[in-house]
Motif scaffolding. Structure first.
Motif, PDB file in Angstrom:
ATOM      1  N   MET A 151       0.811  -1.192   0.000  1.00 16.53           N
ATOM      2  CA  MET A 151       0.000   0.000   0.000  1.00 16.53           C
ATOM      3  C   MET A 151       0.859   1.262   0.000  1.00 16.53           C
ATOM      4  O   MET A 151       0.556   2.197  -0.723  1.00 16.53           O
ATOM      5  CB  MET A 151      -0.888   0.025   1.237  1.00 16.53           C
ATOM      6  CG  MET A 151      -2.095  -0.873   1.206  1.00 16.53           C
ATOM      7  SD  MET A 151      -3.245  -0.416  -0.019  1.00 16.53           S
ATOM      8  CE  MET A 151      -4.639  -0.018   0.886  1.00 16.53           C
ATOM      9  N   ASN A 152       1.887   1.260   0.816  1.00 15.82           N
ATOM     10  CA  ASN A 152       2.741   2.433   0.903  1.00 15.82           C
ATOM     11  C   ASN A 152       3.416   2.728  -0.433  1.00 15.82           C
ATOM     12  O   ASN A 152       3.629   3.884  -0.789  1.00 15.82           O
ATOM     13  CB  ASN A 152       3.802   2.267   1.995  1.00 15.82           C
ATOM     14  CG  ASN A 152       3.188   2.366   3.369  1.00 15.82           C
ATOM     15  OD1 ASN A 152       2.116   2.937   3.513  1.00 15.82           O
ATOM     16  ND2 ASN A 152       3.857   1.806   4.367  1.00 15.82           N
ATOM     17  N   ARG A 153       3.760   1.651  -1.125  1.00 13.45           N
ATOM     18  CA  ARG A 153       4.445   1.830  -2.395  1.00 13.45           C
ATOM     19  C   ARG A 153       3.513   2.484  -3.423  1.00 13.45           C
ATOM     20  O   ARG A 153       3.916   3.322  -4.211  1.00 13.45           O
ATOM     21  CB  ARG A 153       4.922   0.482  -2.902  1.00 13.45           C
ATOM     22  CG  ARG A 153       5.788   0.612  -4.114  1.00 13.45           C
ATOM     23  CD  ARG A 153       6.517  -0.668  -4.407  1.00 13.45           C
ATOM     24  NE  ARG A 153       7.419  -0.414  -5.497  1.00 13.45           N
ATOM     25  CZ  ARG A 153       7.694  -1.241  -6.442  1.00 13.45           C
ATOM     26  NH1 ARG A 153       7.140  -2.436  -6.415  1.00 13.45           N
ATOM     27  NH2 ARG A 153       8.526  -0.935  -7.389  1.00 13.45           N
ATOM     28  N   GLN A 154       2.242   2.099  -3.430  1.00 13.69           N
ATOM     29  CA  GLN A 154       1.287   2.679  -4.365  1.00 13.69           C
ATOM     30  C   GLN A 154       1.065   4.157  -4.068  1.00 13.69           C
ATOM     31  O   GLN A 154       0.937   4.958  -4.973  1.00 13.69           O
ATOM     32  CB  GLN A 154      -0.029   1.928  -4.298  1.00 13.69           C
ATOM     33  CG  GLN A 154       0.040   0.563  -4.953  1.00 13.69           C
ATOM     34  CD  GLN A 154      -1.304  -0.151  -4.874  1.00 13.69           C
ATOM     35  OE1 GLN A 154      -2.208   0.280  -4.174  1.00 13.69           O
ATOM     36  NE2 GLN A 154      -1.397  -1.270  -5.592  1.00 13.69           N
ATOM     37  N   ARG A 155       1.013   4.562  -2.818  1.00  9.10           N
ATOM     38  CA  ARG A 155       0.821   5.974  -2.473  1.00  9.10           C
ATOM     39  C   ARG A 155       2.030   6.796  -2.918  1.00  9.10           C
ATOM     40  O   ARG A 155       1.894   7.920  -3.370  1.00  9.10           O
ATOM     41  CB  ARG A 155       0.626   6.132  -0.970  1.00  9.10           C
ATOM     42  CG  ARG A 155      -0.716   5.707  -0.515  1.00  9.10           C
ATOM     43  CD  ARG A 155      -0.905   6.068   0.924  1.00  9.10           C
ATOM     44  NE  ARG A 155      -2.045   5.349   1.453  1.00  9.10           N
ATOM     45  CZ  ARG A 155      -2.266   5.117   2.703  1.00  9.10           C
ATOM     46  NH1 ARG A 155      -1.404   5.522   3.611  1.00  9.10           N
ATOM     47  NH2 ARG A 155      -3.337   4.483   3.084  1.00  9.10           N
ATOM     48  N   GLY A 156       3.182   6.235  -2.809  1.00  4.75           N
ATOM     49  CA  GLY A 156       4.387   6.949  -3.219  1.00  4.75           C
ATOM     50  C   GLY A 156       4.419   7.163  -4.720  1.00  4.75           C
ATOM     51  O   GLY A 156       4.823   8.222  -5.201  1.00  4.75           O
ATOM     52  N   MET A 157       3.993   6.176  -5.506  1.00 10.91           N
ATOM     53  CA  MET A 157       3.981   6.314  -6.959  1.00 10.91           C
ATOM     54  C   MET A 157       2.936   7.333  -7.402  1.00 10.91           C
ATOM     55  O   MET A 157       3.178   8.123  -8.307  1.00 10.91           O
ATOM     56  CB  MET A 157       3.703   4.951  -7.607  1.00 10.91           C
ATOM     57  CG  MET A 157       4.857   3.978  -7.488  1.00 10.91           C
ATOM     58  SD  MET A 157       6.341   4.592  -8.263  1.00 10.91           S
ATOM     59  CE  MET A 157       6.048   4.061  -9.915  1.00 10.91           C
ATOM     60  N   SER A 158       1.787   7.317  -6.768  1.00 11.05           N
ATOM     61  CA  SER A 158       0.752   8.277  -7.161  1.00 11.05           C
ATOM     62  C   SER A 158       1.165   9.704  -6.781  1.00 11.05           C
ATOM     63  O   SER A 158       0.896  10.650  -7.519  1.00 11.05           O
ATOM     64  CB  SER A 158      -0.593   7.906  -6.546  1.00 11.05           C
ATOM     65  OG  SER A 158      -0.524   7.961  -5.133  1.00 11.05           O
ATOM     66  N   SER A 159       1.848   9.846  -5.658  1.00 10.69           N
ATOM     67  CA  SER A 159       2.337  11.172  -5.268  1.00 10.69           C
ATOM     68  C   SER A 159       3.391  11.657  -6.252  1.00 10.69           C
ATOM     69  O   SER A 159       3.398  12.831  -6.660  1.00 10.69           O
ATOM     70  CB  SER A 159       2.937  11.140  -3.863  1.00 10.69           C
ATOM     71  OG  SER A 159       1.966  10.797  -2.916  1.00 10.69           O
ATOM     72  N   LEU A 160       4.275  10.773  -6.649  1.00 13.51           N
ATOM     73  CA  LEU A 160       5.305  11.115  -7.622  1.00 13.51           C
ATOM     74  C   LEU A 160       4.683  11.479  -8.970  1.00 13.51           C
ATOM     75  O   LEU A 160       5.079  12.445  -9.620  1.00 13.51           O
ATOM     76  CB  LEU A 160       6.290   9.949  -7.780  1.00 13.51           C
ATOM     77  CG  LEU A 160       7.464  10.186  -8.722  1.00 13.51           C
ATOM     78  CD1 LEU A 160       8.313  11.348  -8.245  1.00 13.51           C
ATOM     79  CD2 LEU A 160       8.305   8.919  -8.820  1.00 13.51           C
ATOM     80  N   ALA A 161       3.656  10.731  -9.384  1.00 14.48           N
ATOM     81  CA  ALA A 161       2.964  11.031 -10.640  1.00 14.48           C
ATOM     82  C   ALA A 161       2.281  12.387 -10.565  1.00 14.48           C
ATOM     83  O   ALA A 161       2.297  13.161 -11.534  1.00 14.48           O
ATOM     84  CB  ALA A 161       1.956   9.935 -10.957  1.00 14.48           C
TER      85      ALA A 161
END
Length: 134
Positions: free
Chosen positions: A1-11
């Motif tokens: 879950m944490n990894r998905q939030r980081g990618m969406s924030s980066l996007a």
């Protein structure tokens, strides 16, 4: 879950960066366009000031009422001429490139007297060929 939030924030950050770049690019193009317009207006005003100055300088010069056409160099880019017309009328013409201004006058008692009503930015004569610098 944490990894998905980081990618969406980066996007999201990258999207904002791209949108910001596009907005700045558009503003830069608009600034360049306005800069060209202001430069052209500035050159036009400067040219008009040179012609007005030359016209006033020519009004103060000593002109011979016997000569049909007399010309003098005012400031380096401007030229001033006096044309004697029929009926003791006189036309003072100042020009710089394609920009011309005129002032009418008359010959009284052997002297050229220019009109106190100022200059004209359009030819005051019906014959426009008489309003050109020789």
């Amino acid at each position: 879950m944490n990894r998905q939030r980081g990618m969406s924030s980066l996007a999201m950050v990258l999207l904002l960066l791209v949108l910001g770049s596009l907005v700045l690019s558009g503003l830069n193009q608009q600034l360049n366009t306005f800069s060209v317009l202001v430069g052209g207006e500035s050159r036009s005003l400067q040219s008009q000031a040179i012609v007005q100055s030359a016209l006033e300088w020519g009004r103060m010069q000593h002109w011979l009422p016997e000569s049909d056409i007399q010309c003098k160099q005012a400031q380096p880019p401007a030229r001033v001429c006096v044309k004697l017309l029929s009926d003791e009328r006189v036309l003072l013409i100042a020009g710089n490139n394609d920009l011309l201004s005129w002032r009418t006058g008359k010959v009284l008692e052997g002297q050229i007297i220019f009109s106190p009503h100022g200059w004209s930015d359009f030819c005051p004569l019906k014959e426009s060929a008489l309003c050109q610098l020789p």
